[in-house]
Design an enzyme around this catalytic site. Sequence first.
Site, PDB file in Angstrom:
ATOM      1  N   LEU A   1      -8.819  -9.374   5.171  1.00 57.03           N
ATOM      2  CA  LEU A   1      -9.926  -8.427   5.246  1.00 57.03           C
ATOM      3  C   LEU A   1     -10.359  -8.060   3.834  1.00 57.03           C
ATOM      4  O   LEU A   1      -9.551  -7.622   3.022  1.00 57.03           O
ATOM      5  CB  LEU A   1      -9.508  -7.167   6.002  1.00 57.03           C
ATOM      6  CG  LEU A   1      -8.956  -7.348   7.419  1.00 57.03           C
ATOM      7  CD1 LEU A   1      -8.839  -5.999   8.107  1.00 57.03           C
ATOM      8  CD2 LEU A   1      -9.809  -8.291   8.237  1.00 57.03           C
ATOM      9  N   ASN A   2     -11.645  -8.230   3.564  1.00 56.23           N
ATOM     10  CA  ASN A   2     -12.143  -8.041   2.199  1.00 56.23           C
ATOM     11  C   ASN A   2     -13.484  -7.315   2.210  1.00 56.23           C
ATOM     12  O   ASN A   2     -14.350  -7.568   1.390  1.00 56.23           O
ATOM     13  CB  ASN A   2     -12.295  -9.413   1.516  1.00 56.23           C
ATOM     14  CG  ASN A   2     -12.657  -9.305   0.051  1.00 56.23           C
ATOM     15  OD1 ASN A   2     -11.986  -8.630  -0.707  1.00 56.23           O
ATOM     16  ND2 ASN A   2     -13.740  -9.961  -0.342  1.00 56.23           N
ATOM     17  N   LYS A  11     -13.082  -3.990  -3.548  1.00 58.07           N
ATOM     18  CA  LYS A  11     -11.823  -3.411  -4.013  1.00 58.07           C
ATOM     19  C   LYS A  11     -10.851  -4.486  -4.485  1.00 58.07           C
ATOM     20  O   LYS A  11     -10.093  -4.288  -5.435  1.00 58.07           O
ATOM     21  CB  LYS A  11     -11.193  -2.608  -2.874  1.00 58.07           C
ATOM     22  CG  LYS A  11      -9.840  -1.980  -3.190  1.00 58.07           C
ATOM     23  CD  LYS A  11      -9.329  -1.250  -1.968  1.00 58.07           C
ATOM     24  CE  LYS A  11      -7.956  -0.658  -2.186  1.00 58.07           C
ATOM     25  NZ  LYS A  11      -7.469   0.015  -0.954  1.00 58.07           N
ATOM     26  N   ASN A  52      -4.676  -7.101   5.629  1.00 60.68           N
ATOM     27  CA  ASN A  52      -5.575  -6.451   4.679  1.00 60.68           C
ATOM     28  C   ASN A  52      -5.461  -7.135   3.316  1.00 60.68           C
ATOM     29  O   ASN A  52      -4.354  -7.443   2.855  1.00 60.68           O
ATOM     30  CB  ASN A  52      -5.218  -4.977   4.530  1.00 60.68           C
ATOM     31  CG  ASN A  52      -5.474  -4.176   5.794  1.00 60.68           C
ATOM     32  OD1 ASN A  52      -6.326  -4.546   6.593  1.00 60.68           O
ATOM     33  ND2 ASN A  52      -4.742  -3.098   5.968  1.00 60.68           N
ATOM     34  N   LYS A  76      -3.844   1.911  -1.350  1.00 53.17           N
ATOM     35  CA  LYS A  76      -4.912   2.767  -0.839  1.00 53.17           C
ATOM     36  C   LYS A  76      -5.307   3.836  -1.852  1.00 53.17           C
ATOM     37  O   LYS A  76      -6.405   4.377  -1.775  1.00 53.17           O
ATOM     38  CB  LYS A  76      -4.471   3.442   0.467  1.00 53.17           C
ATOM     39  CG  LYS A  76      -4.037   2.474   1.554  1.00 53.17           C
ATOM     40  CD  LYS A  76      -5.147   1.506   1.928  1.00 53.17           C
ATOM     41  CE  LYS A  76      -4.724   0.576   3.038  1.00 53.17           C
ATOM     42  NZ  LYS A  76      -5.748  -0.473   3.314  1.00 53.17           N
TER      43      LYS A  76
END
Length: 467
Positions: free
Chosen positions: A77-78, A91, A213, A362
């Site tokens: 996931l990007n 990110k 992720n 995070k």
Amino acid sequence: MSANGLELAIEKMRTAGVSEAAIEVFSHYYGQLESGATGMIPEDSIEPLSAPPMLDDVQIDEEQAREAMSATVIIKLNGGLGTSMGLDKAKNLLQVRDGKTFLDIIAQQVLQARERYDAPLPLLLMNSFRTQDDTLEALAKYPELAVDGLPLGFVQNQEPKLLADDLTPAEWPADPTLEWCPPGHGDLYTALLGSGVLDALVEKGYRYASVSNGDNLGAVPDARVAGWFASTGAPYAAEVCRRTVNDRKGGHLAVRKADGQLVLRESAQTPKEEMDFFTDEHRHPYFNTNNLWLDLVALKATLEERRGVLGLPLIRNEKTVDPANPDSPKVIQIESAMGAAIEVFEGATAICVGRDRFLPVKTTNELLLLRSDLYQLDEQGHLVAQATTPAVTLGKPYKLVRDFEARIPNPPSLIQATSLVVDGDVTFGKDVTVQGDVRVSASQPATVADGAVLTGEVNLDGAGQGE
């Protein structure tokens, strides 16, 4: 409520070129939202998950592992911009350590795993409309990454933000891009289908997908997990870890009483009066790492059977149309969590893995850990812990990456640390060492001197620097 809110939203999506599959899913959730659905999962409707298989106990022979890896694709996931950390681009373009970004390390991990297992192991990134271009540009230096004519990325869908008072599409002429939002990472399945990537993978003979992720560098391609998943014959599996007191906010797996099905419950799906149950790491001992394993053939069949709508639980996310402007109109973002798909597949399972497979970033707290000497990056792109991970709590002056880097340009040594709390505006010098439990405090800007060894309570008021 507006009588034509859904029609206006659909028209807006079609004008923007959103796929029909995504529009069908949005319409499904809009109906739930309009009817007052909250997506809540009360405590009395579930039982805690107990005794999943442990990865350390799994015995998979090398040939079985290689066979599974040869049929596996890696999906990361990007789509995130890291706005909570003050970033305005993907990110995963942020440097983690040794001059390498998340994407650099992911590429290294995949390329090394291909060589080790002699497997094609395609890498696919689910990008958002905000991260696609920057990501592909960054990966251009790895021409060998693309395999079998598959794209390196596919784009996550977008949907209109809805005004909270009447559920019509929000308008924000100051920045029309803020009128749109991603549908949460539960959109993975819809995006795979609508982009044609799922069909392409199945046609080329790929059977399994390892999904995680992009900011979790612990989720490396792992033949043992792939071999285990293939051996179960399950359509879907989730990697979980044992919860600690520091994992109280993360979603957890549980068993639905009504039918014995595994389900994922997030904090947003827990009634406020029951949050003490949600945060009890003893009652619910396993949290969801968001490292998932999918049987692509089973996924394709299920999506076709359900006309592209898996029916994941609704997550109603209340925001303002401009996240940086609390006075802008209140909106609702319709979202779902990809891990919630565990309840869709009969026979779905879970496996408990070590914390080395869960290293998310995070906040700048985790970024400091990964940049410090606590971790070393080996030749395979694995982050190897050199000691037990200390608890790190940095104050408000460190929330944004630019401010964090200005105050901690040279991460202190954390190998001997048990915990580090920084209370105040403190800049760290070079070659600082943290030993045991340390709290650094200052009521005004202060500096920890080069070479300082920090122990216990360190109050910098009046001194201007640590000793």
